[in-house]
Design a protein around this motif. Structure first.
Motif, short mmCIF file in Angstrom:
data_model
loop_
_atom_site.label_atom_id
_atom_site.label_comp_id
_atom_site.label_asym_id
_atom_site.label_seq_id
_atom_site.Cartn_x
_atom_site.Cartn_y
_atom_site.Cartn_z
N ALA A 159 0.84 -1.21 0.00
CA ALA A 159 0.00 0.00 0.00
C ALA A 159 0.87 1.25 0.00
CB ALA A 159 -0.94 -0.01 1.21
N LEU A 160 1.99 1.22 0.71
CA LEU A 160 2.93 2.35 0.72
C LEU A 160 3.54 2.55 -0.66
CD1 LEU A 160 4.70 4.53 2.00
CD2 LEU A 160 6.17 2.70 2.90
N VAL A 161 3.94 1.46 -1.31
CA VAL A 161 4.50 1.54 -2.66
C VAL A 161 3.46 2.14 -3.61
CG1 VAL A 161 5.40 0.23 -4.62
CG2 VAL A 161 6.08 -0.40 -2.30
N ARG A 208 1.39 -1.94 -9.28
CA ARG A 208 1.40 -2.16 -10.73
C ARG A 208 0.12 -1.62 -11.35
NH1 ARG A 208 4.49 -5.60 -14.20
NH2 ARG A 208 3.42 -5.72 -16.19
N GLN A 209 -0.99 -1.81 -10.66
CA GLN A 209 -2.27 -1.29 -11.16
C GLN A 209 -2.25 0.23 -11.23
OE1 GLN A 209 -5.21 -3.16 -8.65
NE2 GLN A 209 -4.99 -5.13 -9.67
N VAL A 210 -1.62 0.87 -10.26
CA VAL A 210 -1.47 2.33 -10.29
C VAL A 210 -0.71 2.74 -11.54
CG1 VAL A 210 -0.35 4.32 -9.17
CG2 VAL A 210 -1.64 2.68 -7.79
N ILE A 211 0.39 2.05 -11.83
CA ILE A 211 1.21 2.38 -13.01
C ILE A 211 0.40 2.18 -14.29
CG2 ILE A 211 3.26 1.77 -14.34
CD1 ILE A 211 4.52 0.87 -11.64
N GLU A 212 -0.28 1.06 -14.40
CA GLU A 212 -1.04 0.78 -15.62
C GLU A 212 -2.14 1.81 -15.84
OE1 GLU A 212 -2.21 -3.33 -15.40
OE2 GLU A 212 -0.15 -4.04 -15.65
N GLN A 213 -2.83 2.20 -14.77
CA GLN A 213 -3.87 3.23 -14.89
C GLN A 213 -3.27 4.58 -15.28
OE1 GLN A 213 -5.73 3.00 -11.04
NE2 GLN A 213 -6.65 1.01 -11.46
N HIS A 214 -2.13 4.90 -14.69
CA HIS A 214 -1.46 6.16 -15.02
C HIS A 214 -1.04 6.18 -16.48
CE1 HIS A 214 1.55 9.29 -15.27
NE2 HIS A 214 2.50 8.39 -15.42
N LYS A 215 -0.43 5.10 -16.95
CA LYS A 215 0.04 5.05 -18.34
C LYS A 215 -1.14 5.11 -19.31
CE LYS A 215 4.49 4.92 -17.79
NZ LYS A 215 5.35 6.00 -18.31
N ALA A 216 -2.25 4.46 -18.98
CA ALA A 216 -3.44 4.50 -19.84
C ALA A 216 -3.99 5.93 -19.92
CB ALA A 216 -4.50 3.53 -19.33
N LEU A 217 -4.06 6.60 -18.78
CA LEU A 217 -4.53 7.99 -18.77
C LEU A 217 -3.59 8.89 -19.54
CD1 LEU A 217 -6.40 10.26 -17.86
CD2 LEU A 217 -5.18 10.30 -15.66
N GLN A 218 -2.29 8.69 -19.36
CA GLN A 218 -1.29 9.49 -20.07
C GLN A 218 -1.47 9.32 -21.58
OE1 GLN A 218 2.72 9.56 -18.31
NE2 GLN A 218 3.44 8.84 -20.28
N LEU A 219 -1.68 8.09 -22.03
CA LEU A 219 -1.86 7.85 -23.47
C LEU A 219 -3.15 8.50 -23.96
CD1 LEU A 219 -0.83 6.54 -26.06
CD2 LEU A 219 -2.07 4.46 -25.41
N ARG A 220 -4.24 8.39 -23.20
CA ARG A 220 -5.50 9.03 -23.60
C ARG A 220 -5.33 10.53 -23.76
NH1 ARG A 220 -7.76 5.52 -19.81
NH2 ARG A 220 -8.13 7.19 -18.31
N GLU A 279 3.68 -9.27 -10.90
CA GLU A 279 2.29 -9.70 -10.68
C GLU A 279 1.33 -8.61 -11.12
OE1 GLU A 279 1.16 -12.66 -9.61
OE2 GLU A 279 3.22 -13.37 -9.62
N ARG A 280 0.47 -8.91 -12.10
CA ARG A 280 -0.49 -7.91 -12.61
C ARG A 280 -1.44 -7.43 -11.53
NH1 ARG A 280 -0.71 -7.53 -18.41
NH2 ARG A 280 -1.86 -5.66 -17.90
N SER A 281 -1.66 -8.26 -10.50
CA SER A 281 -2.62 -7.91 -9.46
C SER A 281 -2.03 -7.02 -8.37
CB SER A 281 -3.18 -9.18 -8.82
OG SER A 281 -2.11 -9.93 -8.23
N HIS A 282 -0.72 -6.77 -8.41
CA HIS A 282 -0.09 -5.94 -7.37
C HIS A 282 -0.69 -4.54 -7.42
CE1 HIS A 282 2.86 -3.77 -5.01
NE2 HIS A 282 3.37 -4.93 -4.63
N PRO A 283 -1.10 -3.97 -6.27
CA PRO A 283 -1.75 -2.66 -6.29
C PRO A 283 -0.89 -1.55 -6.90
CG PRO A 283 -1.25 -3.35 -4.03
CD PRO A 283 -0.99 -4.53 -4.92
#
Length: 197
Positions: A51-53, A119-131, A113-117
């Motif tokens: 959660a800290l990461v 990693r999910q932050v990074i994936e959401q950030h990158k998707a928003l950045q691309l949009r 691990e794709r389920s790591h919280p």
């Protein structure tokens, strides 16, 4: 650091240690010592180390999104300048990356691990950045904004990796020339299509 509230001290300590040593090598005790607090205090603010990461990366992602906000505000109704402003933001940050590397790229390497919280932050950030980049390319009238945004993204992220590994000199200067060439090439295609039609 001791004058900051505990949560901010913990986040500052975590950022410094994660950037310099990596997420997996840094334990909660080391963060507590750097933050001049206790492990128990960390767990009062963050349920787990994961959660800290995730919170550290969320803050970094917000900083990057603020860069989009700044270039949009600095160049209203001028999407080409917004795209170049975003590239300039990355180019100007490259010297810092040469020492520590991109925190998102480094974190992805440590968190398979794709389920790591985090990693999910990074994936959401990158998707928003691309949009947001696609929207800028659309605003610039590029005929294939998704393709242009993909090319620019590859160049921005590639420049960060190349800077980190020291393989390309004058990376910031070259990055700017390449992004400008991508935008202008796509704009030229628009003009050719309009002239032909």
């Amino acid at each position: 650091m001791a004058k900051l509230p505990p949560r901010e001290r913990i986040l500052d300590a975590a950022e410094e240690l994660f950037q310099s040593e990596g997420i997996l090598r840094v334990g909660v005790q080391a963060i507590a010592e750097r933050a001049e607090t206790t492990k128990m205090a960390i767990y009062r603010h963050f349920e787990t180390k994961d959660a800290l990461v995730a919170e550290w990366l969320r803050i970094l992602a917000a900083d990057y999104q603020a860069a989009f906000d700044r270039v949009e505000a600095a160049h209203p109704d001028r999407p080409r300048e917004q795209i170049l402003g975003l590239a300039r933001f990355i180019a100007e940050g490259l010297p810092t990356l040469s020492h520590r590397g991109c925190p998102f790229i480094n974190s992805l390497a440590e968190l398979p691990e794709r389920s790591h919280p985090a990693r999910q932050v990074i994936e959401q950030h990158k998707a928003l950045q691309l949009r947001r980049l696609v929207a800028m390319c659309t605003g610039a009238g590029l005929p294939d904004p998704e393709q242009a945004a993909a090319e620019i993204t590859f160049v921005l992220e590639g420049a960060q990796v190349s800077t980190q590994n020291g393989s390309v000199d004058r990376a910031g200067e070259r990055l700017m020339r390449i992004v400008e060439a991508i935008v202008d090439r796509h704009r030229a295609e628009t003009s050719r299509v309009a002239a032909a039609g």
